[in-house]
Design a protein around this motif. Structure first.
Motif, PDB file in Angstrom:
ATOM      1  N   LEU A 137       1.966  -8.199   5.215  1.00 17.12           N
ATOM      2  CA  LEU A 137       2.166  -6.797   4.856  1.00 17.12           C
ATOM      3  C   LEU A 137       2.252  -6.624   3.340  1.00 17.12           C
ATOM      4  O   LEU A 137       1.636  -5.709   2.769  1.00 17.12           O
ATOM      5  CB  LEU A 137       3.446  -6.270   5.522  1.00 17.12           C
ATOM      6  CG  LEU A 137       3.864  -4.847   5.149  1.00 17.12           C
ATOM      7  CD1 LEU A 137       2.766  -3.855   5.475  1.00 17.12           C
ATOM      8  CD2 LEU A 137       5.162  -4.479   5.865  1.00 17.12           C
ATOM      9  N   LEU A 138       2.992  -7.494   2.664  1.00 15.82           N
ATOM     10  CA  LEU A 138       3.133  -7.386   1.218  1.00 15.82           C
ATOM     11  C   LEU A 138       1.799  -7.606   0.509  1.00 15.82           C
ATOM     12  O   LEU A 138       1.508  -6.944  -0.498  1.00 15.82           O
ATOM     13  CB  LEU A 138       4.183  -8.376   0.714  1.00 15.82           C
ATOM     14  CG  LEU A 138       5.631  -8.043   1.106  1.00 15.82           C
ATOM     15  CD1 LEU A 138       6.556  -9.216   0.796  1.00 15.82           C
ATOM     16  CD2 LEU A 138       6.115  -6.781   0.398  1.00 15.82           C
ATOM     17  N   VAL A 139       0.979  -8.520   1.008  1.00 11.61           N
ATOM     18  CA  VAL A 139      -0.358  -8.739   0.449  1.00 11.61           C
ATOM     19  C   VAL A 139      -1.212  -7.476   0.611  1.00 11.61           C
ATOM     20  O   VAL A 139      -1.910  -7.046  -0.319  1.00 11.61           O
ATOM     21  CB  VAL A 139      -1.039  -9.947   1.128  1.00 11.61           C
ATOM     22  CG1 VAL A 139      -2.534  -9.981   0.797  1.00 11.61           C
ATOM     23  CG2 VAL A 139      -0.378 -11.243   0.684  1.00 11.61           C
ATOM     24  N   GLN A 140      -1.155  -6.860   1.783  1.00 11.65           N
ATOM     25  CA  GLN A 140      -1.933  -5.644   2.023  1.00 11.65           C
ATOM     26  C   GLN A 140      -1.478  -4.495   1.124  1.00 11.65           C
ATOM     27  O   GLN A 140      -2.298  -3.730   0.599  1.00 11.65           O
ATOM     28  CB  GLN A 140      -1.824  -5.244   3.497  1.00 11.65           C
ATOM     29  CG  GLN A 140      -2.516  -6.208   4.448  1.00 11.65           C
ATOM     30  CD  GLN A 140      -2.240  -5.898   5.906  1.00 11.65           C
ATOM     31  OE1 GLN A 140      -1.315  -5.141   6.236  1.00 11.65           O
ATOM     32  NE2 GLN A 140      -3.045  -6.464   6.801  1.00 11.65           N
ATOM     33  N   LEU A 141      -0.175  -4.376   0.937  1.00 16.27           N
ATOM     34  CA  LEU A 141       0.347  -3.310   0.090  1.00 16.27           C
ATOM     35  C   LEU A 141      -0.068  -3.499  -1.370  1.00 16.27           C
ATOM     36  O   LEU A 141      -0.402  -2.529  -2.065  1.00 16.27           O
ATOM     37  CB  LEU A 141       1.872  -3.255   0.212  1.00 16.27           C
ATOM     38  CG  LEU A 141       2.403  -2.767   1.564  1.00 16.27           C
ATOM     39  CD1 LEU A 141       3.913  -2.967   1.650  1.00 16.27           C
ATOM     40  CD2 LEU A 141       2.048  -1.297   1.785  1.00 16.27           C
ATOM     41  N   MET A 142      -0.048  -4.745  -1.852  1.00 14.15           N
ATOM     42  CA  MET A 142      -0.500  -4.998  -3.219  1.00 14.15           C
ATOM     43  C   MET A 142      -1.993  -4.715  -3.362  1.00 14.15           C
ATOM     44  O   MET A 142      -2.452  -4.242  -4.417  1.00 14.15           O
ATOM     45  CB  MET A 142      -0.191  -6.435  -3.619  1.00 14.15           C
ATOM     46  CG  MET A 142       1.239  -6.674  -4.060  1.00 14.15           C
ATOM     47  SD  MET A 142       1.754  -5.623  -5.453  1.00 14.15           S
ATOM     48  CE  MET A 142       0.682  -6.216  -6.762  1.00 14.15           C
ATOM     49  N   GLY A 143      -2.773  -4.969  -2.318  1.00 10.72           N
ATOM     50  CA  GLY A 143      -4.193  -4.644  -2.354  1.00 10.72           C
ATOM     51  C   GLY A 143      -4.417  -3.149  -2.498  1.00 10.72           C
ATOM     52  O   GLY A 143      -5.260  -2.699  -3.288  1.00 10.72           O
ATOM     53  N   LEU A 144      -3.648  -2.351  -1.741  1.00 16.00           N
ATOM     54  CA  LEU A 144      -3.743  -0.897  -1.837  1.00 16.00           C
ATOM     55  C   LEU A 144      -3.338  -0.424  -3.228  1.00 16.00           C
ATOM     56  O   LEU A 144      -3.981   0.464  -3.818  1.00 16.00           O
ATOM     57  CB  LEU A 144      -2.850  -0.250  -0.775  1.00 16.00           C
ATOM     58  CG  LEU A 144      -2.826   1.275  -0.739  1.00 16.00           C
ATOM     59  CD1 LEU A 144      -4.210   1.832  -0.424  1.00 16.00           C
ATOM     60  CD2 LEU A 144      -1.807   1.761   0.293  1.00 16.00           C
ATOM     61  N   PHE A 145      -2.299  -1.027  -3.775  1.00 12.92           N
ATOM     62  CA  PHE A 145      -1.849  -0.680  -5.115  1.00 12.92           C
ATOM     63  C   PHE A 145      -2.954  -0.929  -6.152  1.00 12.92           C
ATOM     64  O   PHE A 145      -3.200  -0.108  -7.035  1.00 12.92           O
ATOM     65  CB  PHE A 145      -0.605  -1.502  -5.470  1.00 12.92           C
ATOM     66  CG  PHE A 145      -0.235  -1.460  -6.923  1.00 12.92           C
ATOM     67  CD1 PHE A 145       0.419  -0.367  -7.460  1.00 12.92           C
ATOM     68  CD2 PHE A 145      -0.558  -2.520  -7.761  1.00 12.92           C
ATOM     69  CE1 PHE A 145       0.739  -0.325  -8.803  1.00 12.92           C
ATOM     70  CE2 PHE A 145      -0.235  -2.496  -9.106  1.00 12.92           C
ATOM     71  CZ  PHE A 145       0.420  -1.386  -9.632  1.00 12.92           C
ATOM     72  N   LEU A 146      -3.639  -2.052  -6.030  1.00 16.63           N
ATOM     73  CA  LEU A 146      -4.702  -2.387  -6.982  1.00 16.63           C
ATOM     74  C   LEU A 146      -5.880  -1.413  -6.881  1.00 16.63           C
ATOM     75  O   LEU A 146      -6.475  -1.050  -7.904  1.00 16.63           O
ATOM     76  CB  LEU A 146      -5.184  -3.816  -6.746  1.00 16.63           C
ATOM     77  CG  LEU A 146      -4.299  -4.917  -7.338  1.00 16.63           C
ATOM     78  CD1 LEU A 146      -4.769  -6.289  -6.876  1.00 16.63           C
ATOM     79  CD2 LEU A 146      -4.301  -4.847  -8.865  1.00 16.63           C
TER      80      LEU A 146
END
Length: 402
Positions: A70-79
């Protein structure tokens, strides 16, 4: 502190730069995109509202997802949002990019703080939470001043490209260092939402909105304030941002330790300090040396509020802390949205930039009153264990500060 917590802090650094960078380059954006200073200030409000929506929504939708994934996916959205901001040809597109980045912000910190607290012993949970938040404070010491300097000399878009680099490093750190962490057992939409019905959880959320609302009423326009009122040159704004960031770092670390021992004391004390500093800033903003000292204290009081408020709401939401934690991040950002709106009204009314400080003090004072009410409710509802004796009246109630 586990190295995985450091990885979360690194990601927080990238997110923090995106959140706070607007204050340093706001005049440059306004000039380049042909909008007024109050309109450019709405980029802070737009980001904050994105956090308000994204924090509870994404947290609930992702309740059953393994935490590292989940944290990886959220950082992807942020980028993705940050890239759009860097490439934005118009004000509208820039606003859209910031909102996309913001959708990931609240859920990321809400999940990250719960994960970090689960990686350490009970007596170090406050410090783990403050370590994740330390990424935000370091972003104001290093990232925001660097971004401000880059934005003023090479164009504001390059500040966002800098964030892209840090965000990619944070994503890599999470992927490599964070252990797999399963979603909480029994996590569901129903159990998470039930927590938000608890009176003390709601009271802490409202305390966060009002307490932090005073911060953004003043801070959003600090670049204009120190150049037009204090008399600093635009090149000195970077120094002001560094002072604020150093204060945030000091205040955050100190409050993390105090929050482990006495979170209610830390909450009330930090909010009282914030009210006092904002009130004093109304006077000291007219002197350059006094402004530098006040800005440092302003930063310290600002981030001293985060760890105790997060610790308290996670404690009151025992059993389903993730949504409550994310909702408190959303509450901080609801304050971030309301503060610039109030500040913009004050500027448009012709009251002057110095008036932003006393207005902020009054808003934070309302938060302090609610914090005191929260502490008082605990004292009247937490019984003190006593040995039973047949010839005494029922024991009175008291409370420890936890």
């Amino acid at each position: 502190m586990p190295i995985a917590v450091i990885a979360l802090s690194l990601s927080g650094f990238a997110i923090g730069v995106t959140e706070f960078i607007i204050a340093g380059i706001l005049p440059d954006i306004a000039t380049d995109l042909g909008v007024s200073i109050p309109t450019a200030g709405l980029l802070v409000s737009g980001y904050a509202l994105g956090v308000v929506v994204g924090a509870p929504l994404l947290t609930v939708l992702a309740a059953r997802i393994e935490r590292k994934r989940l944290l990886v996916q959220l950082m992807g959205l942020f980028l993705i949002g940050t890239l759009l901001s860097a490439l934005a040809p118009t004000y509208t597109v820039l606003m859209a990019g910031r909102v996309i980045s913001a959708l990931a912000h609240g859920a990321f910190f809400g999940v990250a703080m719960v994960v970090a607290s689960g990686l350490v012993a009970e007596t170090k949970k406050g410090r783990a939470v403050s370590m994740v938040a330390a990424g935000l404070t370091l972003s104001t010491i290093l990232g925001v001043p660097a971004g401000t300097l880059i934005g003023q000399n090479f164009g504001w878009r390059w500040a966002f490209w800098m964030v892209v680099v840090f965000g990619a490093l944070g994503l890599a750190g999470i992927s490599a260092l964070l252990p797999r962490t399963p979603a909480p057992e029994g996590a569901s939409l129903k159990t998470e939402l039930q927590v938000l019905r608890r009176p003390q959880v709601l009271l802490i959320l409202l305390t966060t909105v009002l307490g932090f609302g005073g911060v953004m009423t003043s801070y959003t326009y600090i670049a204009e304030m120190v150049t037009t009122v204090t008399g600093f040159k635009p090149s000195a704004v970077t120094m002001i941002m560094v002072l604020f960031g150093v204060g945030m770092f000091v205040g955050n670390l100190a409050s993390g330790r105090l929050a482990d021992r006495a979170p209610k004391t830390a909450m009330c004390g930090s909010l009282a300090a914030l009210v006092a500093v904002l009130a004093v800033f109304t006077l000291t903003v007219h002197d350059q040396i006094a402004t530098c000292v006040t800005v440092f204290c302003f930063g310290a009081a600002t981030f001293a509020t985060i760890a105790p408020l997060q610790m308290l709401i996670m404690a009151k939401a025992d059993g389903a802390p993730t949504l409550a934690s994310a909702s408190n991040i959303a509450a901080f950002n609801l304050a971030n949205a309301a503060g610039p709106l109030l500040g913009g009204r004050i500027i448009a009314a012709g009251l002057g930039y110095a008036a932003l400080n006393w207005a902020g003090a009054l808003v934070s004072l309302a938060g302090l009153i609610l914090a005191a009410l929260t502490a008082a409710m605990d004292r009247t509802t937490t019984p003190t264990p006593r040995p039973a004796t047949p010839a005494t009246t029922p024991a009175t109630t008291s409370s420890t500060d936890h």
